[in-house]
Design a protein around this motif. Structure first.
Motif, PDB file in Angstrom:
ATOM      1  N   SER A 227       0.846  -1.188   0.000  1.00  0.00           N
ATOM      2  CA  SER A 227       0.000   0.000   0.000  1.00  0.00           C
ATOM      3  C   SER A 227       0.887   1.244   0.000  1.00  0.00           C
ATOM      4  N   PRO A 228       0.364   2.356  -0.477  1.00  0.00           N
ATOM      5  CA  PRO A 228       1.156   3.597  -0.470  1.00  0.00           C
ATOM      6  C   PRO A 228       1.677   3.933   0.918  1.00  0.00           C
ATOM      7  N   GLY A 229       2.974   4.145   1.033  1.00  0.00           N
ATOM      8  CA  GLY A 229       3.570   4.525   2.299  1.00  0.00           C
ATOM      9  C   GLY A 229       3.769   3.402   3.299  1.00  0.00           C
ATOM     10  N   LYS A 230       3.485   2.171   2.876  1.00  0.00           N
ATOM     11  CA  LYS A 230       3.608   1.041   3.797  1.00  0.00           C
ATOM     12  C   LYS A 230       4.588   0.009   3.252  1.00  0.00           C
ATOM     13  N   GLU A 231       4.953  -0.935   4.110  1.00  0.00           N
ATOM     14  CA  GLU A 231       5.858  -1.991   3.693  1.00  0.00           C
ATOM     15  C   GLU A 231       5.125  -3.036   2.864  1.00  0.00           C
ATOM     16  N   ARG A 232       5.894  -3.752   2.090  1.00  0.00           N
ATOM     17  CA  ARG A 232       5.352  -4.843   1.296  1.00  0.00           C
ATOM     18  C   ARG A 232       4.914  -5.977   2.221  1.00  0.00           C
ATOM     19  N   GLU A 233       3.708  -6.505   1.974  1.00  0.00           N
ATOM     20  CA  GLU A 233       3.168  -7.553   2.835  1.00  0.00           C
ATOM     21  C   GLU A 233       2.808  -8.789   2.017  1.00  0.00           C
ATOM     22  N   LEU A 234       3.050  -9.930   2.603  1.00  0.00           N
ATOM     23  CA  LEU A 234       2.738 -11.188   1.944  1.00  0.00           C
ATOM     24  C   LEU A 234       1.233 -11.428   1.932  1.00  0.00           C
ATOM     25  N   ILE A 235       0.737 -11.844   0.763  1.00  0.00           N
ATOM     26  CA  ILE A 235      -0.671 -12.244   0.658  1.00  0.00           C
ATOM     27  C   ILE A 235      -0.782 -13.762   0.719  1.00  0.00           C
ATOM     28  N   ALA A 236      -0.035 -14.428  -0.130  1.00  0.00           N
ATOM     29  CA  ALA A 236      -0.151 -15.880  -0.209  1.00  0.00           C
ATOM     30  C   ALA A 236       1.047 -16.455  -0.956  1.00  0.00           C
ATOM     31  N   THR A 237       1.302 -17.727  -0.694  1.00  0.00           N
ATOM     32  CA  THR A 237       2.310 -18.482  -1.431  1.00  0.00           C
ATOM     33  C   THR A 237       1.676 -19.747  -2.005  1.00  0.00           C
ATOM     34  N   VAL A 238       2.342 -20.314  -2.993  1.00  0.00           N
ATOM     35  CA  VAL A 238       1.898 -21.589  -3.548  1.00  0.00           C
ATOM     36  C   VAL A 238       3.128 -22.359  -3.993  1.00  0.00           C
ATOM     37  N   ASN A 239       3.176 -23.640  -3.674  1.00  0.00           N
ATOM     38  CA  ASN A 239       4.364 -24.428  -4.000  1.00  0.00           C
ATOM     39  C   ASN A 239       4.228 -25.106  -5.354  1.00  0.00           C
ATOM     40  N   ASN A 240       5.228 -25.911  -5.703  1.00  0.00           N
ATOM     41  CA  ASN A 240       5.227 -26.609  -6.999  1.00  0.00           C
ATOM     42  C   ASN A 240       3.967 -27.463  -7.194  1.00  0.00           C
ATOM     43  N   GLY A 241       3.493 -28.021  -6.093  1.00  0.00           N
ATOM     44  CA  GLY A 241       2.329 -28.888  -6.182  1.00  0.00           C
ATOM     45  C   GLY A 241       1.003 -28.156  -6.195  1.00  0.00           C
ATOM     46  N   GLY A 242       1.065 -26.828  -6.173  1.00  0.00           N
ATOM     47  CA  GLY A 242      -0.173 -26.058  -6.215  1.00  0.00           C
ATOM     48  C   GLY A 242      -0.840 -25.861  -4.872  1.00  0.00           C
ATOM     49  N   VAL A 243      -0.155 -26.189  -3.795  1.00  0.00           N
ATOM     50  CA  VAL A 243      -0.747 -26.055  -2.459  1.00  0.00           C
ATOM     51  C   VAL A 243      -0.549 -24.623  -1.971  1.00  0.00           C
ATOM     52  N   PRO A 244      -1.645 -23.906  -1.712  1.00  0.00           N
ATOM     53  CA  PRO A 244      -1.527 -22.512  -1.285  1.00  0.00           C
ATOM     54  C   PRO A 244      -1.445 -22.357   0.226  1.00  0.00           C
ATOM     55  N   THR A 245      -0.835 -21.271   0.619  1.00  0.00           N
ATOM     56  CA  THR A 245      -0.839 -20.848   2.019  1.00  0.00           C
ATOM     57  C   THR A 245      -1.132 -19.360   2.031  1.00  0.00           C
ATOM     58  N   TYR A 246      -2.070 -18.937   2.872  1.00  0.00           N
ATOM     59  CA  TYR A 246      -2.492 -17.537   2.899  1.00  0.00           C
ATOM     60  C   TYR A 246      -2.095 -16.866   4.203  1.00  0.00           C
ATOM     61  N   ALA A 247      -1.816 -15.569   4.096  1.00  0.00           N
ATOM     62  CA  ALA A 247      -1.658 -14.780   5.306  1.00  0.00           C
ATOM     63  C   ALA A 247      -3.009 -14.709   6.010  1.00  0.00           C
ATOM     64  N   ASP A 248      -2.946 -14.479   7.300  1.00  0.00           N
ATOM     65  CA  ASP A 248      -4.170 -14.462   8.099  1.00  0.00           C
ATOM     66  C   ASP A 248      -5.214 -13.518   7.517  1.00  0.00           C
ATOM     67  N   SER A 249      -6.443 -13.967   7.526  1.00  0.00           N
ATOM     68  CA  SER A 249      -7.646 -13.193   7.199  1.00  0.00           C
ATOM     69  C   SER A 249      -7.798 -12.850   5.717  1.00  0.00           C
ATOM     70  N   LEU A 250      -6.900 -13.314   4.859  1.00  0.00           N
ATOM     71  CA  LEU A 250      -6.987 -12.912   3.460  1.00  0.00           C
ATOM     72  C   LEU A 250      -7.593 -13.981   2.558  1.00  0.00           C
ATOM     73  N   GLN A 251      -7.751 -15.167   3.056  1.00  0.00           N
ATOM     74  CA  GLN A 251      -8.169 -16.262   2.198  1.00  0.00           C
ATOM     75  C   GLN A 251      -9.576 -16.066   1.650  1.00  0.00           C
ATOM     76  N   ASP A 252     -10.410 -15.346   2.353  1.00  0.00           N
ATOM     77  CA  ASP A 252     -11.791 -15.193   1.900  1.00  0.00           C
ATOM     78  C   ASP A 252     -11.895 -14.399   0.615  1.00  0.00           C
ATOM     79  N   ARG A 253     -11.003 -13.474   0.409  1.00  0.00           N
ATOM     80  CA  ARG A 253     -11.128 -12.587  -0.749  1.00  0.00           C
ATOM     81  C   ARG A 253     -10.022 -12.761  -1.777  1.00  0.00           C
ATOM     82  N   PHE A 254      -8.965 -13.472  -1.454  1.00  0.00           N
ATOM     83  CA  PHE A 254      -7.849 -13.653  -2.368  1.00  0.00           C
ATOM     84  C   PHE A 254      -7.683 -15.144  -2.674  1.00  0.00           C
TER      85      PHE A 254
END
Length: 116
Positions: A40-67
């Motif tokens: 976001s403007p003026g803020k640090e870069r924040e992780l939303i989610a990762t996904v590995n080779n096998g397609g398994v995702p991991t989300y940062a807290d509270s973001l999975q509902d919309r991302f």
């Protein structure tokens, strides 16, 4: 060196949806993790989610509902991010990243603006 290319940014209305895409310029067959970050403007870069080779995702807290992070739609070393129910706080630059060969490689970023 791994070059990452992002596409799909733009303007979306609150409550709308948008999909961002990112692909490496070459296929990476070794173990790797792809990720999306938001700055976001003026803020640090924040992780939303990762996904590995096998397609398994991991989300940062509270973001999975919309991302939703998805691997491999545009090739084996590609990743997309679906944003739904967009909110003004989603405005900012979105970066994709790949962690491979013991290093991190970043895309150039794509701007998303949520505004009515």
């Amino acid at each position: 060196q791994v070059q990452m290319v992002e596409t799909g940014g733009g303007t979306v209305q609150p409550g709308g949806s948008l999909t961002l895409s990112c692909a490496a310029r070459r296929t990476i067959f070794s173990s790797n993790i792809m990720a999306w970050y938001h700055q976001s403007p003026g803020k640090e870069r924040e992780l939303i989610a990762t996904v590995n080779n096998g397609g398994v995702p991991t989300y940062a807290d509270s973001l999975q509902d919309r991302f939703t992070i998805t691997r491999g739609i545009n090739g084996p070393t590609s990743v997309s991010l679906r944003i739904k129910d967009a909110r003004p706080e989603d405005t900012g630059v979105y970066y994709c990243q790949i962690r491979a060969f013991g290093r991190e490689y970043w895309g150039q970023g794509t701007q998303v603006t949520v505004t009515s």
